[in-house]
Motif scaffolding. Sequence first.
Motif, PDB file in Angstrom:
ATOM      1  N   PHE A  65       1.026  -1.494   0.201  1.00  0.00           N
ATOM      2  CA  PHE A  65      -0.005  -0.168  -0.019  1.00  0.00           C
ATOM      3  C   PHE A  65       1.046   1.214  -0.108  1.00  0.00           C
ATOM      4  N   ASN A  66       0.326   2.124  -1.030  1.00  0.00           N
ATOM      5  CA  ASN A  66       1.220   3.536  -0.860  1.00  0.00           C
ATOM      6  C   ASN A  66       2.777   3.181  -1.489  1.00  0.00           C
ATOM      7  N   TRP A  67       2.991   2.494  -2.346  1.00  0.00           N
ATOM      8  CA  TRP A  67       4.239   2.088  -2.811  1.00  0.00           C
ATOM      9  C   TRP A  67       4.879   3.456  -3.525  1.00  0.00           C
ATOM     10  N   GLY A  68       4.222   4.178  -4.294  1.00  0.00           N
ATOM     11  CA  GLY A  68       4.573   5.248  -4.797  1.00  0.00           C
ATOM     12  C   GLY A  68       5.284   4.975  -6.452  1.00  0.00           C
ATOM     13  N   MET A  69       4.911   3.777  -6.760  1.00  0.00           N
ATOM     14  CA  MET A  69       5.396   3.576  -8.076  1.00  0.00           C
ATOM     15  C   MET A  69       4.703   4.246  -9.283  1.00  0.00           C
ATOM     16  N   ASP A  70       3.199   4.013  -9.306  1.00  0.00           N
ATOM     17  CA  ASP A  70       2.349   4.641 -10.204  1.00  0.00           C
ATOM     18  C   ASP A  70       1.805   5.964  -9.774  1.00  0.00           C
ATOM     19  N   GLU A  71       1.610   6.149  -8.651  1.00  0.00           N
ATOM     20  CA  GLU A  71       1.024   7.423  -7.967  1.00  0.00           C
ATOM     21  C   GLU A  71       1.533   8.117  -6.918  1.00  0.00           C
ATOM     22  N   GLU A  72       1.427   9.348  -6.789  1.00  0.00           N
ATOM     23  CA  GLU A  72       2.044  10.024  -5.864  1.00  0.00           C
ATOM     24  C   GLU A  72       1.691   9.492  -4.559  1.00  0.00           C
ATOM     25  N   ALA A  73       2.813   9.501  -3.714  1.00  0.00           N
ATOM     26  CA  ALA A  73       2.604   8.967  -2.125  1.00  0.00           C
ATOM     27  C   ALA A  73       1.788   9.635  -1.344  1.00  0.00           C
ATOM     28  N   LEU A  74       0.939   9.145  -0.498  1.00  0.00           N
ATOM     29  CA  LEU A  74      -0.151   9.660   0.308  1.00  0.00           C
ATOM     30  C   LEU A  74       0.575  10.160   1.442  1.00  0.00           C
ATOM     31  N   ASN A  75       0.063  11.482   1.812  1.00  0.00           N
ATOM     32  CA  ASN A  75       0.309  12.086   2.899  1.00  0.00           C
ATOM     33  C   ASN A  75      -0.656  11.854   4.225  1.00  0.00           C
ATOM     34  N   SER A  76      -0.113  11.937   5.376  1.00  0.00           N
ATOM     35  CA  SER A  76      -0.780  11.905   6.425  1.00  0.00           C
ATOM     36  C   SER A  76      -1.549  13.161   6.987  1.00  0.00           C
ATOM     37  N   SER A  77      -2.898  13.419   7.062  1.00  0.00           N
ATOM     38  CA  SER A  77      -3.405  14.567   7.400  1.00  0.00           C
ATOM     39  C   SER A  77      -3.223  14.961   8.840  1.00  0.00           C
ATOM     40  N   ASN A  78      -3.289  13.892   9.631  1.00  0.00           N
ATOM     41  CA  ASN A  78      -3.232  14.113  11.154  1.00  0.00           C
ATOM     42  C   ASN A  78      -2.638  13.043  11.792  1.00  0.00           C
ATOM     43  N   PRO A  79      -1.880  13.234  13.047  1.00  0.00           N
ATOM     44  CA  PRO A  79      -1.473  12.037  13.671  1.00  0.00           C
ATOM     45  C   PRO A  79      -2.696  11.447  14.323  1.00  0.00           C
ATOM     46  N   GLY A  80      -2.376  10.173  14.831  1.00  0.00           N
ATOM     47  CA  GLY A  80      -3.569   9.435  15.594  1.00  0.00           C
ATOM     48  C   GLY A  80      -4.197   8.165  14.974  1.00  0.00           C
ATOM     49  N   ALA A  81      -4.583   7.410  15.406  1.00  0.00           N
ATOM     50  CA  ALA A  81      -5.198   6.141  15.106  1.00  0.00           C
ATOM     51  C   ALA A  81      -6.243   6.313  14.040  1.00  0.00           C
ATOM     52  N   GLU A  82      -7.001   7.523  13.869  1.00  0.00           N
ATOM     53  CA  GLU A  82      -8.046   7.769  13.347  1.00  0.00           C
ATOM     54  C   GLU A  82      -7.718   8.113  11.869  1.00  0.00           C
ATOM     55  N   PHE A  83      -6.418   8.575  11.572  1.00  0.00           N
ATOM     56  CA  PHE A  83      -5.934   9.244  10.542  1.00  0.00           C
ATOM     57  C   PHE A  83      -5.176   8.057   9.681  1.00  0.00           C
ATOM     58  N   GLY A  84      -4.975   7.128  10.412  1.00  0.00           N
ATOM     59  CA  GLY A  84      -3.901   6.119   9.676  1.00  0.00           C
ATOM     60  C   GLY A  84      -4.588   5.069   8.748  1.00  0.00           C
ATOM     61  N   LEU A  85      -3.906   3.760   8.618  1.00  0.00           N
ATOM     62  CA  LEU A  85      -4.535   2.859   7.782  1.00  0.00           C
ATOM     63  C   LEU A  85      -5.108   1.860   8.470  1.00  0.00           C
ATOM     64  N   LYS A  86      -6.215   1.388   8.331  1.00  0.00           N
ATOM     65  CA  LYS A  86      -6.745   0.211   9.231  1.00  0.00           C
ATOM     66  C   LYS A  86      -7.251  -0.894   8.146  1.00  0.00           C
ATOM     67  N   LEU A  87      -6.764  -2.165   8.685  1.00  0.00           N
ATOM     68  CA  LEU A  87      -7.286  -3.223   7.611  1.00  0.00           C
ATOM     69  C   LEU A  87      -7.769  -4.649   8.399  1.00  0.00           C
ATOM     70  N   ILE A  88      -8.266  -5.139   7.452  1.00  0.00           N
ATOM     71  CA  ILE A  88      -8.827  -6.795   8.187  1.00  0.00           C
ATOM     72  C   ILE A  88      -8.519  -7.749   6.988  1.00  0.00           C
ATOM     73  N   LEU A  89      -7.677  -8.468   7.862  1.00  0.00           N
ATOM     74  CA  LEU A  89      -6.847  -9.724   6.949  1.00  0.00           C
ATOM     75  C   LEU A  89      -7.368 -10.890   7.147  1.00  0.00           C
ATOM     76  N   ASP A  90      -7.661 -11.948   6.352  1.00  0.00           N
ATOM     77  CA  ASP A  90      -7.848 -13.302   6.310  1.00  0.00           C
ATOM     78  C   ASP A  90      -6.490 -14.041   5.838  1.00  0.00           C
ATOM     79  N   ILE A  91      -6.107 -14.761   6.824  1.00  0.00           N
ATOM     80  CA  ILE A  91      -4.774 -15.508   6.654  1.00  0.00           C
ATOM     81  C   ILE A  91      -5.097 -17.023   6.130  1.00  0.00           C
ATOM     82  N   SER A  92      -6.460 -17.454   6.252  1.00  0.00           N
ATOM     83  CA  SER A  92      -6.742 -18.687   5.868  1.00  0.00           C
ATOM     84  C   SER A  92      -5.896 -19.769   6.399  1.00  0.00           C
ATOM     85  N   GLN A  93      -5.597 -20.178   7.777  1.00  0.00           N
ATOM     86  CA  GLN A  93      -4.637 -20.820   8.272  1.00  0.00           C
ATOM     87  C   GLN A  93      -4.975 -22.197   8.191  1.00  0.00           C
TER      88      GLN A  93
END
Length: 630
Positions: free
Chosen positions: A273-301
């Motif tokens: 995510f946000n590798w910056g190869m094809d698009e401009e890198a994203l800036n973080s608007s503010n510090p704190g958990a509400e302004f970051g990246l949130k993910l839910i993953l399934d690892i199929s253990q």
Amino acid sequence: MNLKKYLVRALHRLQKGPGYTYKELLVWYCDNTNTHGPKRIIKEGPKKKLIWFFLTLLFASLVFWQWGILINTYLSYNVTSSLSIGFKTMKFPAVTICNANPFKYSEVKHLLKELDRLIEAALERILQPTPGNSSENTSAPLNLELWNQIPLVLIDEHDKDNPIILDIFETNQTATGNETATGNQTDVSNDTCSHQGSDNCTYRNFTSAAQAVTEWYILQSTSILSKVPLHERIRMGYQAEDMILACLYGAEPCNYKNFTQIYHPDHGNCYIFNWGMDEEALNSSNPGAEFGLKLILDISQQDYIPYLSSAAGARLMLHQQKSFPFLKDQGIYAMAGTETSIGVLVDELERMGYPYSDCTMNGSDVPVKNLYSQYNTSYSIQACLRSCFQNHMAEICGCGHYMFPLPEGVNYCNNEDNPGWAYCYSSLRSSIKQRQICIDSCKETCNDTQYKMTISMADWPSEASEDWIFHILSYERDMSTNVTLDRNGIIKLNIYFQEYNYRTISESAATTIVWLLSSLGGQFGFWMGGSVLCLIEFGEIIIDSLWITIINVIGWCKGLKQRRARARYPDAPPTVSELVEAHTNLGFQHEPAAVPRDEALPPEPGTPPPNYDSLRVQPLDVLGADSDAE
């Protein structure tokens, strides 16, 4: 014309020299210099003159000694590190996410079938070493071809002088001198040889069968999977739409399409995510958990390869844009059934280049060919070290390791085409010389950004909310009303900046040319009371001394030349008066008068023209005249 006269006068001045001797020059210098000591040498009495001579010599020696120390300190090019704290809006780091298991077992089971049967039989032999107790006797016969190439052996070291090596599927044999043992009990060893049946073997000892089995399985599966085409390996891995269930960046929703897929040999399909190869890198608007990246993953253990991946979870790494993620070195695990929060702080490193340090800006001055340039990523020392190892392996072993990119024209190693590759790889990996060559060849980057992480975890989802959360996530993924997810396969991630303060650790030169000049002048002024003008005076006397020396050498050479001439002609040459008297007494002999040009007869036909070059004016023959006079 004036320039010519000036040059002639300058030449005469150079030939004349300063006009005084060494002693006169030295006395003049001591009497006129601004340095304090030399004046006292010529003006004081004999006793004080001697004292001041030794004091001046002592302090001059101290000055030169201090100057040597200062110059050596300057040429060592030491640096000082300074820490500064700034505040600014920062680019959100690139986030790479992989499954700890590289492939779905259901997709690669047919490739690893024989390998799994071998390892299951070996485990039964290890756990039940008594013959006849294992269940393999009733099953289909084992294909020992893979086993014979890289076998697992037991080493009994109860008798350290004569350790016994037991091949799990063969009979006992006594260890030879090149076999090593490390434990007091029976150890498990991984045996790799240069070729089958060779005595040139390497034993890697393990105190636990769990470690030995995992390492042996990884080595064998590497040989098998290296023959599978890349697109097939990508297909057998975890797909983004199956792995990334939910995504939110700040207040903006995102999905698996916002991730860039790369194939990582250690972890299969990885997503950035946000590798910056094809698009401009994203800036973080503010510090704190509400302004970051949130993910839910399934690892199929439930679809993990049992003998390849003993750890379950997601492997993730934060890194700069356009840099390759080396998760095995810098990645962290996120555990299944938890919500993992990662607070990020930024450290920026600024190193000084040559001659203060041996760092590189972009890797262009590194002698190692960067094999990771095929990903269009920036230089890093991890990429250089791995490229160096792979280049050496391709050169020495004739093939490349499956975990690293390939040089041009080289294939991956496997047991069929390269039977001794495992022995070559083990020898090369354990070679201190090879490791040192790569360390000496690779360089650190001059500018680097490091992400310091603060990690906290909690169970997720809670027992009270897991029913409805699993129902919703199952419906969104499979459009099914049945629950297809469970706590063993779900991971929630929160990645955010803790604060916008960033630290910059920068290097600066500990000694500069200004520091050197001021230090040299300070020592000279302290010990001798001198200045730059005193040094100019000292330079003047040196030039005059060289001038006098050159003139004396030239005069000596001329005198030597004259002495050699006198030795060659011992008689003295005649004086002018003697020559005049000889001419007066003897007279001159004249040639017959030449016929005038207009009265000369024409030449006879066929007569060659006269040779005017042969006409010479005859000098007076003094000796002949003397004989005639007699």
